[in-house]
Design an enzyme around this catalytic site. Sequence first.
Site, PDB file in Angstrom:
ATOM      1  CG  ASP A  17      -7.452   3.814   2.402  1.00  0.00           C
ATOM      2  OD1 ASP A  17      -8.365   3.440   1.611  1.00  0.00           O
ATOM      3  OD2 ASP A  17      -7.400   4.965   2.853  1.00  0.00           O
ATOM      4  CE  LYS A  73      -1.960   1.854   3.579  1.00  0.00           C
ATOM      5  NZ  LYS A  73      -2.786   2.122   4.780  1.00  0.00           N
TER       6      LYS A  73
END
Length: 227
Positions: free
Chosen positions: A143, A125
Site C-alpha cells: 500500500d 493488493k
Amino acid sequence: MAVKNMSKKQIEIFFQRLQQQRPHPQTELNFSSPFELLVAVALSAQATDVSVNKATDKLFPVANTPETIYALGVDGLKPYIRTIGLYNSKAENIIKACKILIEQHHSQVPDNRKDLEALPGVGRKTANVVLNTAFGQPTMAVDTHIFRLGNRTGLAVGKNVLEVEQRLLKVIPKAYMLDAHHWLILHGRYCCTARKPKCDQCIVADVCQWPDRFEFGATRPTTKFKN
C-alpha cells in the site's frame, strides 16, 4: 541523494526489531471471517481503517455473508458504507462479487490469487491481504505506507508497487515473511510517516538508509554493517 539498498545484515536486524516490538502483529480492520475481511479490504481502498470499521461495525451484524449482503442489493448496501469514499462503485462491486461467490464458489472466499482477482473490485493488493491475513500465505500487499517505507529506508527500492512487492519478496528472510506485511504497514503508519517521520523514536533508524533521517532526529549509527 539516492537511497542505498540495505544489506542482508541490516534487513535481518530491521525485521528482528520489528518482531520484538510487535510479536503478534494484526490488521487493524475488524473481521471475523475471510468474507468479512474481503469486504473490509475492498472498502478500505482510498479510505482509513477507522472509517471502514465504523461502517462494518454497523453492516456485519446485519449482513456478513455473500447471501445476506447480496440480498441487500446495491441500494440496500449503500446506506451502510455511505461515509466511505467511492461508496457507489464499491457497493456495486461488492454485490457483483457476492453473486460470483454464491454461484461459482459455494459462498466461500477463494484461497488463490486467480479466483480472488477475478472478483469485481479485487485487485492484486486486496488479494494479497486476503491471502496473507485470512489464509496465512506469505504474500506482500504493497500500500502507500509500504511503498514509501520500502523506497525511503532502502529496504525495497522500486518505481512502482509491483517492483517494491517483488523486491520485498526477494529480500525479506523467510522467518519474517508471514508477518512482514503487517509490520511494515504499522511502522509506516505510526513511525515512518509521510511528512514528519518520527526518526528520533524509530527502532530501526541505525539500519535505515534514508539520508535525511538525521534531520528528523535519528542518532548517527556507530556500527558499520556488512552483508
